[in-house]
Design a protein around this motif. Structure first.
Motif, PDB file in Angstrom:
ATOM      1  N   PHE A 155       0.856  -1.179   0.000  1.00 24.31           N
ATOM      2  CA  PHE A 155       0.000   0.000   0.000  1.00 24.31           C
ATOM      3  C   PHE A 155       0.895   1.232   0.000  1.00 24.31           C
ATOM      4  CE2 PHE A 155      -2.188   3.233   2.692  1.00 24.31           C
ATOM      5  CZ  PHE A 155      -3.335   3.437   1.925  1.00 24.31           C
TER       6      PHE A 155
ATOM      7  N   TYR B 237      -3.361   7.333  -2.862  1.00 27.83           N
ATOM      8  CA  TYR B 237      -2.814   6.003  -2.601  1.00 27.83           C
ATOM      9  C   TYR B 237      -2.902   5.113  -3.829  1.00 27.83           C
ATOM     10  CZ  TYR B 237      -7.343   3.558  -2.357  1.00 27.83           C
ATOM     11  OH  TYR B 237      -8.542   2.993  -2.662  1.00 27.83           O
TER      12      TYR B 237
ATOM     13  N   VAL C 119      -5.197   5.579  -8.512  1.00 27.44           N
ATOM     14  CA  VAL C 119      -6.538   5.637  -7.915  1.00 27.44           C
ATOM     15  C   VAL C 119      -6.939   7.103  -7.791  1.00 27.44           C
ATOM     16  CG1 VAL C 119      -7.949   5.083  -5.890  1.00 27.44           C
ATOM     17  CG2 VAL C 119      -6.143   3.498  -6.632  1.00 27.44           C
TER      18      VAL C 119
ATOM     19  N   THR D 119      -7.859   2.937   8.645  1.00 28.64           N
ATOM     20  CA  THR D 119      -8.459   2.034   7.666  1.00 28.64           C
ATOM     21  C   THR D 119      -8.308   0.588   8.108  1.00 28.64           C
ATOM     22  OG1 THR D 119      -8.502   1.410   5.312  1.00 28.64           O
ATOM     23  CG2 THR D 119      -6.336   1.842   6.284  1.00 28.64           C
TER      24      THR D 119
ATOM     25  N   ASP E  15      -9.417  -1.766   5.524  1.00 30.58           N
ATOM     26  CA  ASP E  15      -9.474  -2.433   4.221  1.00 30.58           C
ATOM     27  C   ASP E  15      -8.625  -1.775   3.138  1.00 30.58           C
ATOM     28  OD1 ASP E  15     -10.879  -0.129   3.742  1.00 30.58           O
ATOM     29  OD2 ASP E  15     -12.801  -1.105   3.337  1.00 30.58           O
ATOM     30  N   PHE E  16      -7.930  -0.690   3.488  1.00 27.80           N
ATOM     31  CA  PHE E  16      -7.095   0.053   2.543  1.00 27.80           C
ATOM     32  C   PHE E  16      -7.905   0.631   1.383  1.00 27.80           C
ATOM     33  CE2 PHE E  16      -4.298  -2.945   4.688  1.00 27.80           C
ATOM     34  CZ  PHE E  16      -3.260  -2.117   5.090  1.00 27.80           C
ATOM     35  N   LYS E  17      -9.197   0.814   1.623  1.00 30.36           N
ATOM     36  CA  LYS E  17     -10.081   1.420   0.624  1.00 30.36           C
ATOM     37  C   LYS E  17     -10.909   2.552   1.218  1.00 30.36           C
ATOM     38  CE  LYS E  17     -10.660  -2.867  -2.039  1.00 30.36           C
ATOM     39  NZ  LYS E  17     -11.655  -3.885  -2.508  1.00 30.36           N
ATOM     40  N   THR E  18     -11.337   2.362   2.467  1.00 30.56           N
ATOM     41  CA  THR E  18     -12.121   3.385   3.162  1.00 30.56           C
ATOM     42  C   THR E  18     -11.287   3.917   4.322  1.00 30.56           C
ATOM     43  OG1 THR E  18     -13.175   1.658   4.521  1.00 30.56           O
ATOM     44  CG2 THR E  18     -14.349   2.390   2.543  1.00 30.56           C
TER      45      THR E  18
END
Length: 351
Positions: A227, A241, A254, A298, A300-303
């Motif tokens: 990440f 990220y 992204v 975070t 989930d490394f998305k939210t």
């Protein structure tokens, strides 16, 4: 079996001087390294819960920048623990206020055409116990003159172990020439961590070549991928990220920023909370006065959930203000207490 032997052979130089590497279950504290603008020196703070940080050495520098850097000042310290259990720090060799401090007669080392800062070196340090450090200055322009002899700057180095080559990887921001854009590069250090042994290569290409990118930070993910947070100097400049299954390639762009700040920020660093499937992304909000750090979490490394700034939410800085460009790692309680006790003893003895 062959794959295991190859990996062991790659790691052998780092393992040769190894000390026991604690697992996450053995961790019980966090170490925060940072600098500040007034001193351009290295500071450390300790936390036992990941929320409340207290600077060691009565919030004075643990190493003075003028003792280790060619420009007599350091910025952007990043700390990492290697697979051999040793600690590594990389820093920018730069003093922004060199002229005001009487360290040089000009605003920067060279002509203003090279841009803000226009430094050419990094400082590499290594320690077994967080107390006694070796250090080396590495001039990128002198080390790789054919490709980088006229580079505009070398900023914000960070370190991560690359198991595919068995070396510590140093990645950092470079402006290759006067008037150019800053981009992210990587190189590999020698086993003693006293030099860079491979010519810096591009880490990834940003989709818009007119936008400067800088301040990359790479964190291993639990599924084996990586990440990476970094800064794109858009309007405002903020934290973006990407994710890849390899350290030096495969990074996919992204959209959007994760910091949620109204003004610009920089210097992201991601660290894991001990015993939890939760990661903290902290960043330097340089667009506010006094400077402060912001934090998001975070799973989930998305939210990414905002948890405020130092002393404006759950994150607390007890005895220091306005830290700049920091990094956090997990350490053991024994390591933390030894570090704190060492500086307490030094202060009491007046040394």
């Amino acid at each position: 079996m062959k794959r295991f032997l190859l990996l062991f052979a790659l790691m052998a130089p780092l393992v040769a001087n190894a000390q026991k590497l604690p697992s996450e279950k053995g961790m019980g504290a966090y170490l925060f390294t940072y600098f500040n603008d007034p001193s351009h020196s290295l500071f450390m703070a300790v936390s036992y819960d990941g929320y409340h940080f207290k600077a060691v050495n009565d919030s004075k520098p643990i190493i003075s920048g003028d003792s280790i850097a060619d420009q007599r000042g350091i910025r952007d310290p990043h700390i990492c623990r290697g697979p051999n259990g040793w600690f590594y720090i990389a820093m920018t060799d730069l003093h922004v206020f060199g002229k005001q401090r009487g360290l040089r007669s000009t605003q920067w080392e060279r002509d203003d055409k090279y841009g803000w800062g226009n430094n050419r070196g990094l400082v590499l340090m290594k320690s077994k116990d967080l107390i006694h450090w070796t250090h080396t200055e590495v001039r990128i322009d002198q080390r790789f003159p054919e490709e980088f002899g006229e580079l505009g700057c070398a900023w914000a180095p960070e370190i991560i172990y690359d198991p595919s080559v068995g070396k510590m990887m140093v990645y950092f921001t470079i402006r290759k020439e006067a008037g150019g854009r800053t981009k992210l590069y990587y190189s590999y250090a020698n086993d003693d961590f006293t030099d860079l042994v491979t010519e810096p290569k591009i880490l990834f290409e940003y989709p818009d070549e007119k936008i400067q990118v800088l301040d990359a930070d790479i964190c291993p993910m639990p599924d084996g991928r990586y990440f990476m947070t970094y800064v794109a100097q858009e309007n405002p400049g903020g934290i973006k990220y990407m994710v890849s299954d390899k350290l030096t390639e495969g990074w996919q762009y992204v959209e959007g920023q994760i910091d949620g700040e109204r003004g610009s920020c920089e210097a992201p660093n991601t660290w894991k909370r001990i015993g939890e499937d939760k990661w903290v992304v902290m960043y330097d909000i340089f667009s506010i006065n006094p400077h402060n750090f912001g934090f998001v979490e975070t799973t989930d490394f998305k939210t990414f959930t905002p948890i405020g700034r130092f002393n404006e939410g759950v994150m607390k800085a007890e005895n220091f203000i306005s830290p700049k460009h920091g990094s956090v790692i997990q350490i053991t309680k024994k390591e933390a207490k030894r570090l704190v006790k060492y500086w307490e003893k030094r202060n009491k003895s007046g040394k």
